[in-house]
Enzyme design. Structure first.
Site, PDB file in Angstrom:
ATOM      1  N   ASN A 131       0.825  -1.210   0.000  1.00 55.90           N
ATOM      2  CA  ASN A 131       0.000   0.000   0.000  1.00 55.90           C
ATOM      3  C   ASN A 131       0.858   1.260   0.000  1.00 55.90           C
ATOM      4  O   ASN A 131       0.610   2.193   0.752  1.00 55.90           O
ATOM      5  CB  ASN A 131      -0.940  -0.001   1.211  1.00 55.90           C
ATOM      6  CG  ASN A 131      -2.107   0.947   1.045  1.00 55.90           C
ATOM      7  OD1 ASN A 131      -2.515   1.249  -0.081  1.00 55.90           O
ATOM      8  ND2 ASN A 131      -2.644   1.437   2.133  1.00 55.90           N
ATOM      9  N   ARG A 144       3.821   0.320   8.952  1.00 55.06           N
ATOM     10  CA  ARG A 144       4.641  -0.862   8.680  1.00 55.06           C
ATOM     11  C   ARG A 144       5.802  -1.017   9.658  1.00 55.06           C
ATOM     12  O   ARG A 144       6.505  -2.024   9.635  1.00 55.06           O
ATOM     13  CB  ARG A 144       5.198  -0.798   7.259  1.00 55.06           C
ATOM     14  CG  ARG A 144       4.134  -0.608   6.201  1.00 55.06           C
ATOM     15  CD  ARG A 144       4.731  -0.208   4.859  1.00 55.06           C
ATOM     16  NE  ARG A 144       3.726   0.356   3.975  1.00 55.06           N
ATOM     17  CZ  ARG A 144       3.277   1.590   4.034  1.00 55.06           C
ATOM     18  NH1 ARG A 144       3.782   2.428   4.945  1.00 55.06           N
ATOM     19  NH2 ARG A 144       2.356   2.016   3.204  1.00 55.06           N
ATOM     20  N   LYS A 171       0.392 -11.314  -1.979  1.00 49.95           N
ATOM     21  CA  LYS A 171       1.123 -10.576  -3.011  1.00 49.95           C
ATOM     22  C   LYS A 171       2.590 -10.372  -2.646  1.00 49.95           C
ATOM     23  O   LYS A 171       3.487 -10.604  -3.463  1.00 49.95           O
ATOM     24  CB  LYS A 171       0.427  -9.235  -3.268  1.00 49.95           C
ATOM     25  CG  LYS A 171       1.010  -8.450  -4.418  1.00 49.95           C
ATOM     26  CD  LYS A 171       2.069  -7.502  -3.915  1.00 49.95           C
ATOM     27  CE  LYS A 171       2.800  -6.892  -5.080  1.00 49.95           C
ATOM     28  NZ  LYS A 171       3.923  -6.064  -4.612  1.00 49.95           N
ATOM     29  N   ARG A 213       8.258   6.599  -2.548  1.00 52.67           N
ATOM     30  CA  ARG A 213       8.348   6.562  -1.090  1.00 52.67           C
ATOM     31  C   ARG A 213       8.995   5.275  -0.600  1.00 52.67           C
ATOM     32  O   ARG A 213       9.691   5.262   0.418  1.00 52.67           O
ATOM     33  CB  ARG A 213       6.963   6.733  -0.446  1.00 52.67           C
ATOM     34  CG  ARG A 213       7.062   7.207   1.001  1.00 52.67           C
ATOM     35  CD  ARG A 213       5.791   7.864   1.468  1.00 52.67           C
ATOM     36  NE  ARG A 213       4.794   6.880   1.849  1.00 52.67           N
ATOM     37  CZ  ARG A 213       4.613   6.441   3.098  1.00 52.67           C
ATOM     38  NH1 ARG A 213       5.384   6.895   4.080  1.00 52.67           N
ATOM     39  NH2 ARG A 213       3.692   5.575   3.362  1.00 52.67           N
TER      40      ARG A 213
END
Length: 274
Positions: free
Chosen positions: A114, A167, A207, A119
């Site tokens: 995401n 994260r 993924k 970035r």
DNA sequence: GCCCAGGCCTTTC
DNA sequence: GAAAGGCATGGG
């Protein structure tokens, strides 16, 4: 240093197709950093040159997968007679699937979820600058990817401070697990068992696991992200919505060529709409 | 201010 | 087992 013909090799496409995040424009080409080494790669006419210490020639030949005959892969891709795939393969025939270090891929693709590519690059560069070892090549400084011992010494507030967002806790978990368990054990597993193990990491789902299997463990896999899901619907007429099911659809169709074909499709779709 | 990014986790039904 | 919210942050 060594040179090779660049008919089925394109440095820009290979680096920019989203499988690696640690490269920068440099002189007439790119300065590439992979794990603890760096090289300068540039193309002049039909020849590509990789400048590196001579004892690292084999390292970079392996990294860029230069022993594989990609003309055959491109021909097989075109052989499916799917127009969008034929266009993708022709456009991306210079893309190589890089053989990257397992730990670096696990950390990098946890960061990728995401997130957008600029970035992702920024966060990974910050990790290397703060925790890696400073080196230099061709007068340019670079930082190695940190060891898992070093990475596991950083806490959640560090990863937050460099912009990792939510994260941060995933990175703490992965660094400690990798420091304690290593990756040798994972390399011995068959691909299905490897995926099962990767899914036990916090922040690794279907993924991300497939990206790690493909780019880090150099095995066939078909990661399904937002772009692949979009082209699955728009260019393959697909109707499935579950990403695991879409992955199986493509892996059944493309078998051992899944990874190459996934990159051709992903890169072509993304470049066309950006 | 919106929407999106190489998604995943948790909760709820 | 499927579907919906929430999530940090920066770019467009």
């Amino acid at each position: 240093m060594f040179t090779f013909p660049s008919v089925y090799f394109n440095a820009k496409d290979t680096l920019e197709c989203g499988q690696t995040f640690r490269f920068e424009p440099f002189e007439n080409g790119f300065f590439v950093t992979a794990w603890d080494k760096a090289c300068y790669i540039f193309t002049c006419g039909a020849t590509t040159t990789i400048e590196c210490p001579d004892e690292e020639n084999d390292y970079w030949k392996n990294y860029f997968d230069l022993e594989t005959d990609y003309s055959k892969i491109v021909e097989r891709a075109k052989g499916y007679d799917v127009e969008f795939l034929t266009l993708s393969a022709e456009s991306g025939k210079g893309v190589r699937i890089l053989k990257q270090r397992e730990e670096e891929m696990i950390i990098s693709f946890i960061v990728s979820q995401n997130n957008n590519i600029p970035r992702i690059k920024k966060i990974l560069n910050a990790i290397c600058q703060n925790l890696g070892e400073k080196k230099s090549f061709l007068g340019r400084e670079y930082y190695t990817f940190p060891t898992m011992e070093k990475l596991a010494g950083a806490d959640e507030s560090f990863f937050s401070s460099i912009g990792a967002g939510y994260r941060a806790k995933y990175l703490v978990f992965a660094a400690r697990k990798l420091r304690d368990e290593g990756v040798e054990r994972l390399k011995e597993l068959d691909t299905a068992a490897l995926k099962t193990e990767l899914l036990k990491f916090l922040g690794i789902g279907e993924k991300v696991a497939n990206c790690i299997i493909l780019f880090g463990f150099s095995r066939p896999a078909f990661p399904v992200d937002t772009w692949i899901e979009k082209l699955y619907r728009e260019n393959f007429g697909g109707t499935l919505t579950d990403r695991g099911a879409i992955t199986r659809f493509f892996e059944d169709k493309f078998g051992a060529d899944s990874g190459y074909i996934q990159q051709y499709l992903f890169y072509y779709k993304r470049s066309k709409e950006n």
